[in-house]
Design a protein around this motif. Structure first.
Motif, PDB file in Angstrom:
ATOM      1  N   UNK A 184      30.931  -4.216   1.558  1.00  0.00           N
ATOM      2  CA  UNK A 184      31.678  -5.333   2.144  1.00  0.00           C
ATOM      3  C   UNK A 184      32.672  -5.949   1.167  1.00  0.00           C
ATOM      4  N   UNK A 185      33.365  -5.088   0.412  1.00  0.00           N
ATOM      5  CA  UNK A 185      34.415  -5.527  -0.502  1.00  0.00           C
ATOM      6  C   UNK A 185      35.727  -4.879  -0.077  1.00  0.00           C
ATOM      7  N   UNK A 186      36.824  -5.464  -0.536  1.00  0.00           N
ATOM      8  CA  UNK A 186      38.118  -4.798  -0.389  1.00  0.00           C
ATOM      9  C   UNK A 186      38.158  -3.646  -1.392  1.00  0.00           C
ATOM     10  N   UNK A 187      39.059  -2.721  -1.176  1.00  0.00           N
ATOM     11  CA  UNK A 187      39.204  -1.614  -2.131  1.00  0.00           C
ATOM     12  C   UNK A 187      39.590  -2.158  -3.500  1.00  0.00           C
ATOM     13  N   UNK A 188      40.516  -3.110  -3.538  1.00  0.00           N
ATOM     14  CA  UNK A 188      40.918  -3.709  -4.809  1.00  0.00           C
ATOM     15  C   UNK A 188      39.733  -4.401  -5.478  1.00  0.00           C
ATOM     16  N   UNK A 189      38.974  -5.147  -4.697  1.00  0.00           N
ATOM     17  CA  UNK A 189      37.794  -5.823  -5.231  1.00  0.00           C
ATOM     18  C   UNK A 189      36.781  -4.842  -5.780  1.00  0.00           C
ATOM     19  N   UNK A 190      36.622  -3.710  -5.115  1.00  0.00           N
ATOM     20  CA  UNK A 190      35.680  -2.691  -5.583  1.00  0.00           C
ATOM     21  C   UNK A 190      36.137  -2.100  -6.913  1.00  0.00           C
ATOM     22  N   UNK A 191      37.422  -1.823  -7.028  1.00  0.00           N
ATOM     23  CA  UNK A 191      37.952  -1.266  -8.277  1.00  0.00           C
ATOM     24  C   UNK A 191      37.784  -2.280  -9.411  1.00  0.00           C
ATOM     25  N   UNK A 192      38.046  -3.560  -9.136  1.00  0.00           N
ATOM     26  CA  UNK A 192      37.831  -4.597 -10.154  1.00  0.00           C
ATOM     27  C   UNK A 192      36.359  -4.639 -10.563  1.00  0.00           C
ATOM     28  N   UNK A 193      35.463  -4.562  -9.599  1.00  0.00           N
ATOM     29  CA  UNK A 193      34.023  -4.601  -9.876  1.00  0.00           C
ATOM     30  C   UNK A 193      33.603  -3.394 -10.730  1.00  0.00           C
TER      31      UNK A 193
ATOM     32  N   UNK B 210      43.473  10.509  -7.273  1.00  0.00           N
ATOM     33  CA  UNK B 210      43.352  11.660  -6.399  1.00  0.00           C
ATOM     34  C   UNK B 210      42.941  11.162  -5.001  1.00  0.00           C
ATOM     35  N   UNK B 211      43.447  11.772  -3.956  1.00  0.00           N
ATOM     36  CA  UNK B 211      43.180  11.319  -2.588  1.00  0.00           C
ATOM     37  C   UNK B 211      41.686  11.262  -2.265  1.00  0.00           C
ATOM     38  N   UNK B 212      40.943  12.276  -2.688  1.00  0.00           N
ATOM     39  CA  UNK B 212      39.500  12.293  -2.408  1.00  0.00           C
ATOM     40  C   UNK B 212      38.760  11.195  -3.183  1.00  0.00           C
ATOM     41  N   UNK B 213      39.210  10.929  -4.411  1.00  0.00           N
ATOM     42  CA  UNK B 213      38.599   9.857  -5.195  1.00  0.00           C
ATOM     43  C   UNK B 213      38.865   8.511  -4.525  1.00  0.00           C
ATOM     44  N   UNK B 214      40.098   8.308  -4.044  1.00  0.00           N
ATOM     45  CA  UNK B 214      40.443   7.055  -3.378  1.00  0.00           C
ATOM     46  C   UNK B 214      39.621   6.884  -2.108  1.00  0.00           C
ATOM     47  N   UNK B 215      39.432   7.953  -1.357  1.00  0.00           N
ATOM     48  CA  UNK B 215      38.614   7.874  -0.148  1.00  0.00           C
ATOM     49  C   UNK B 215      37.175   7.486  -0.486  1.00  0.00           C
ATOM     50  N   UNK B 216      36.656   8.024  -1.577  1.00  0.00           N
ATOM     51  CA  UNK B 216      35.297   7.690  -2.004  1.00  0.00           C
ATOM     52  C   UNK B 216      35.201   6.214  -2.396  1.00  0.00           C
ATOM     53  N   UNK B 217      36.211   5.708  -3.099  1.00  0.00           N
ATOM     54  CA  UNK B 217      36.216   4.294  -3.489  1.00  0.00           C
ATOM     55  C   UNK B 217      36.334   3.409  -2.246  1.00  0.00           C
ATOM     56  N   UNK B 218      37.173   3.792  -1.305  1.00  0.00           N
ATOM     57  CA  UNK B 218      37.326   3.016  -0.070  1.00  0.00           C
ATOM     58  C   UNK B 218      36.018   2.960   0.718  1.00  0.00           C
ATOM     59  N   UNK B 219      35.314   4.075   0.801  1.00  0.00           N
ATOM     60  CA  UNK B 219      34.032   4.096   1.517  1.00  0.00           C
ATOM     61  C   UNK B 219      33.007   3.237   0.797  1.00  0.00           C
TER      62      UNK B 219
END
Length: 56
Positions: A27-36, A12-21
């Motif tokens: 100080x991680x990439x979005x991909x790195x955050x999702x992996x973490x 969902x767009x809002x969920x992705x925005x929350x993960x990006x923030x």
């Protein structure tokens, strides 16, 4: 280093925005955050591949 497997993830767009923030805040990439996030969830559930190898 283990091979990584690419796959499409629909969020969902809002969920992705929350993960990006969250990623930017830590100080991680979005991909790195999702992996973490996935790594931590697996560890908490006792399903981490490293934990399973230690339990065998």
């Amino acid at each position: 280093m283990p091979a990584k497997k690419a796959f499409a993830l629909r969020l969902d767009e809002k969920m992705m925005q929350a993960v990006e923030k969250w990623a930017a805040d830590e100080f991680r990439s979005t991909n790195g955050q999702i992996e973490w996030i996935i790594h931590e969830a697996l560890k908490k559930a006792g399903r981490s591949p490293k934990e399973r190898n230690n339990q065998s």
